[in-house]
Design a protein around this motif. Structure first.
Motif, PDB file in Angstrom:
ATOM      1  N   SER A 106       0.784  -1.340   0.244  1.00 19.68           N
ATOM      2  CA  SER A 106       0.180   0.064  -0.127  1.00 19.68           C
ATOM      3  C   SER A 106       0.966   1.078   0.459  1.00 19.68           C
ATOM      4  O   SER A 106       0.198   2.626  -0.131  1.00 19.68           O
TER       5      SER A 106
ATOM      6  N   ARG B 188      -2.350   2.414  -4.062  1.00 26.81           N
ATOM      7  CA  ARG B 188      -3.330   3.059  -2.762  1.00 26.81           C
ATOM      8  C   ARG B 188      -4.442   2.198  -2.917  1.00 26.81           C
ATOM      9  O   ARG B 188      -4.977   1.857  -1.904  1.00 26.81           O
TER      10      ARG B 188
ATOM     11  N   ILE C  22       9.060   7.876   6.919  1.00 25.89           N
ATOM     12  CA  ILE C  22       9.030   9.631   6.682  1.00 25.89           C
ATOM     13  C   ILE C  22       9.635  10.119   6.941  1.00 25.89           C
ATOM     14  O   ILE C  22      10.530  11.020   5.630  1.00 25.89           O
TER      15      ILE C  22
ATOM     16  N   SER D 151       4.948   7.825  -0.792  1.00 22.01           N
ATOM     17  CA  SER D 151       3.682   8.985  -0.782  1.00 22.01           C
ATOM     18  C   SER D 151       3.841   9.036   1.127  1.00 22.01           C
ATOM     19  O   SER D 151       3.416   7.829   1.054  1.00 22.01           O
ATOM     20  N   ALA D 152       3.512   9.526   1.929  1.00 18.28           N
ATOM     21  CA  ALA D 152       3.017  10.425   2.805  1.00 18.28           C
ATOM     22  C   ALA D 152       2.261  10.412   3.211  1.00 18.28           C
ATOM     23  O   ALA D 152       1.264  10.595   5.127  1.00 18.28           O
ATOM     24  N   ARG D 153       0.741  10.067   2.969  1.00 18.21           N
ATOM     25  CA  ARG D 153      -0.321  10.524   3.142  1.00 18.21           C
ATOM     26  C   ARG D 153      -0.726   9.280   3.589  1.00 18.21           C
ATOM     27  O   ARG D 153      -0.750   7.995   2.877  1.00 18.21           O
ATOM     28  N   PRO D 154      -0.930   8.748   4.728  1.00 17.54           N
ATOM     29  CA  PRO D 154      -1.429   7.363   5.626  1.00 17.54           C
ATOM     30  C   PRO D 154      -2.831   6.528   5.197  1.00 17.54           C
ATOM     31  O   PRO D 154      -3.704   6.535   5.844  1.00 17.54           O
ATOM     32  N   TRP D 155      -2.729   6.237   3.501  1.00 17.02           N
ATOM     33  CA  TRP D 155      -3.791   5.767   3.663  1.00 17.02           C
ATOM     34  C   TRP D 155      -4.485   4.108   4.154  1.00 17.02           C
ATOM     35  O   TRP D 155      -5.644   3.705   4.509  1.00 17.02           O
ATOM     36  N   TRP D 156      -4.000   3.768   4.416  1.00 18.12           N
ATOM     37  CA  TRP D 156      -3.417   2.577   5.207  1.00 18.12           C
ATOM     38  C   TRP D 156      -4.107   2.843   6.047  1.00 18.12           C
ATOM     39  O   TRP D 156      -4.446   1.806   6.689  1.00 18.12           O
TER      40      TRP D 156
ATOM     41  N   LEU E  72      -5.936   5.266   7.686  1.00 17.91           N
ATOM     42  CA  LEU E  72      -7.629   5.136   7.069  1.00 17.91           C
ATOM     43  C   LEU E  72      -8.353   3.927   6.789  1.00 17.91           C
ATOM     44  O   LEU E  72      -9.296   4.334   7.505  1.00 17.91           O
TER      45      LEU E  72
END
Length: 571
Positions: free
Chosen positions: A176, A180, A215, A232-237, A239
């Motif tokens: 992930s 995404r 990160i 990516s630093a967006r923590p979709w995992w 969520l």
């Protein structure tokens, strides 16, 4: 990573994984009847049968959603989530309708065997993506041939299923970070882990530490936002974990559908304040904390094949630099050539390896289940063993090139030969451990006799009774009674359901009145020997079941009982 990038996985790799899985499932299936049902399995069989009745009601739509219907069906063994037991129930229902299995025990156990096979498939794919196909293949086979996991792979228990689920969730999380859509898969996988066993509770901590580490490392390297190597630093995992994980957990456990918060609180309190059972370790029987901190480390050394541990240690040494902070390695640690990939994969693997061991090493953690409690660490030990083997195979190829020139076919045969040679001791250990998996110890402990001398646990769960079925039939041809010691009455009745013990040989609740008395050789049962001596006036056992010369079960005979009369023997 071995070449700075991951291996692309295709249809051939999936075929290799599938062949590994199917071969392992077939082996477990064929060997299952040789194993007596263990103590914990017997409880899960009762739960699965209760679930099966509710599942049939649910399918027919006959009021299955009412609390007064759900609670009686799902209340038994509610200290554990329901998913694994529901799978056991579905398998047994299929057997009831289509007669798919040779006996009821195999029907209950089959889902665990399937998940064991899928775990090998997963280890191969995970190892192959990170360190290459040779490493992935070696890792999968190395795990399959660890004697303790090999024993647990046969059972209708939670230990291999939770190992599979945690490995799957870790793999999905790792994927992930660059995809995404895998974040969605991670949420489902984490929910499955939650729905199998409470071991899943430690996973978010491991992943959060890894994510923050990754990160920070990206920022230290100063990778620009448009750099394709940047993760990516967006923590979709995160969520997905927070939304899908609890949803799967709740949906698969009907016991929580009513009085949800109160029951969830009870479940958490049960495991955070778990009662303590005994375990023998280095000559001491431990009943309560503080427990030895070195228990999981030493028991891993004593039970995992030495070749696997040595190769894992070599692989970890080669990759250790990649798991250190870049600021530290650039200033203080210059040994080794390994560098971290953008996902800091080695940090994730080492964290996943260490976390289960560290949790059990805490002096307050119950240790009664032995190695099964930190079995989720073993796939990652196997993956590093696979990398260690790949490095050795590369050195072997370099040596052959230096001596004989480039001969690819010879290099391939040499690698295959080294693979077989290094796996043979593990294969021999796994084969020799069956059906005494929990009694097996490696060369590091001096084998089974050395472990007995060291005062290590010889067994638990009473499953070794399954090795005495022919003896009982021979000594009690017209029926009789047996005092069961650590074997539950349910497990004994499963031997009867499977046709291994006649129905007229019954379990007895009275030691002094039983025809035969079993004593499972665990330290806390030592008093049972003395009780049998007093009750029967004789300290000589009628029969002793041994494994490599070490007593596993002693059988004492009532001098006035059927076992003696039928042989024409006099007291």
């Amino acid at each position: 990573m071995r070449r700075g990038r991951t291996t692309r996985i295709g249809a051939v790799d999936q075929l290799v994984g599938a062949l590994l899985a199917l071969s392992y499932i077939a082996l477990l299936f064929l060997q299952s009847p040789e194993l007596g049902m263990s103590r914990d399995e017997s409880f899960y069989v009762i739960a699965a049968q209760d679930y099966a009745g509710w599942i049939e009601q649910f399918v027919t739509g006959e009021g299955a959603m009412a609390q007064e219907v759900i609670d009686p069906a799902w209340d038994y063994n509610h200290e554990h989530p329901g998913l694994a037991k529901a799978l056991f129930a579905i398998s047994w229902l299929a057997h009831q309708k289509y007669e798919l299995f040779p006996d009821d025990s195999t029907a209950f156990r089959f889902p665990g065997m399937v998940l064991s096979g899928l775990l090998l498939w997963l280890i191969y794919l995970f190892g192959a993506r990170i360190f290459g196909r040779t490493a992935g293949l070696f890792a999968a086979v190395a795990f399959a041939l660890m004697p303790r996991p090999f024993y647990h792979a046969h059972l209708c228990c939670f230990d291999v299923p939770i190992t599979f689920a945690l490995t799957l969730a870790t793999y999905a999380y790792w994927r992930s970070l660059t995809s995404r859509r895998w974040a969605f898969g991670f949420g489902i996988a984490f929910g499955i882990a939650l729905a199998i066993k409470h071991n899943a509770w430690i996973l978010p901590g491991v992943l959060l530490i890894h994510f923050l580490w990754m990160i920070v490392e990206q920022r230290r390297r100063g990778l620009p936002l448009e750099d394709p190597r940047r993760v990516s630093a967006r923590p979709w995992w995160m969520l997905s974990m927070g939304l899908l994980g609890p949803a799967v957990f709740l949906l698969t456990w009907p016991w929580l559908w009513n009085d949800t918060l109160a029951r969830l609180g009870w479940y958490v309190r049960f495991h955070t304040g778990h009662e303590y059972y005994n375990i023998a370790y280095l000559g001491t029987t431990w009943f309560r904390p503080p427990f030895p901190v070195h228990y999981p480390v030493l028991m891993t050394w004593f039970t995992v094949p030495m070749v696997t541990l040595a190769l894992a240690a070599y692989g970890l040494r080669m990759r250790f630099r990649a798991a250190l902070p870049s600021a530290f390695t650039s200033r203080y640690w210059r040994r080794g050539k390994a560098t971290p990939d953008p996902r800091c994969t080695d940090v994730l693997l080492i964290g996943s390896l260490l976390a289960p061991i560290v949790v059990i090493a805490l002096p307050s953690s119950p240790i009664f289940g032995g190695t099964k409690h930190w079995m989720p660490a073993y796939p990652f030990i196997a993956i590093y063993a696979g990398f260690g083997f790949w490095r050795l195979s590369e050195h072997l190829k370099e040596l052959l090139r230096a001596r004989l020139g480039t001969r690819r076919r010879l290099e391939s045969w040499a690698t295959a030969g080294a693979f077989v040679a290094l796996m043979l001791p593990s294969a021999q250990a796994a084969a020799h451990s069956h059906p005494y998996g929990l009694s097996h110890y490696t060369f590091a402990a001096g084998g089974v006799p050395g472990a007995a001398d060291l005062g290590l646990n010889r067994q638990f769960w009473g499953f070794t009774t399954g090795s005495l079925t022919e003896f009982f039939k021979e000594r009690l041809p017209d029926g009789g009674t047996v005092w069961l010691c650590d074997t539950t009455d349910i497990a004994w009745r499963m031997l009867q359901r499977d046709g291994l013990i006649p129905a007229n040989i019954r379990g007895s609740w009275s030691l002094s009145r039983a025809d035969l008395v079993m004593v499972h050789h665990e330290d806390h049962f030592a008093e049972i020997d003395a009780q049998a001596w007093v009750a029967f006036g004789d300290a000589s056992p009628l029969h002793v079941l041994t494994y490599d010369g070490v007593p596993i079960i002693s059988i004492y005979a009532n001098p006035t009982g059927r076992a003696m009369r039928d042989e024409g023997e006099q007291p």
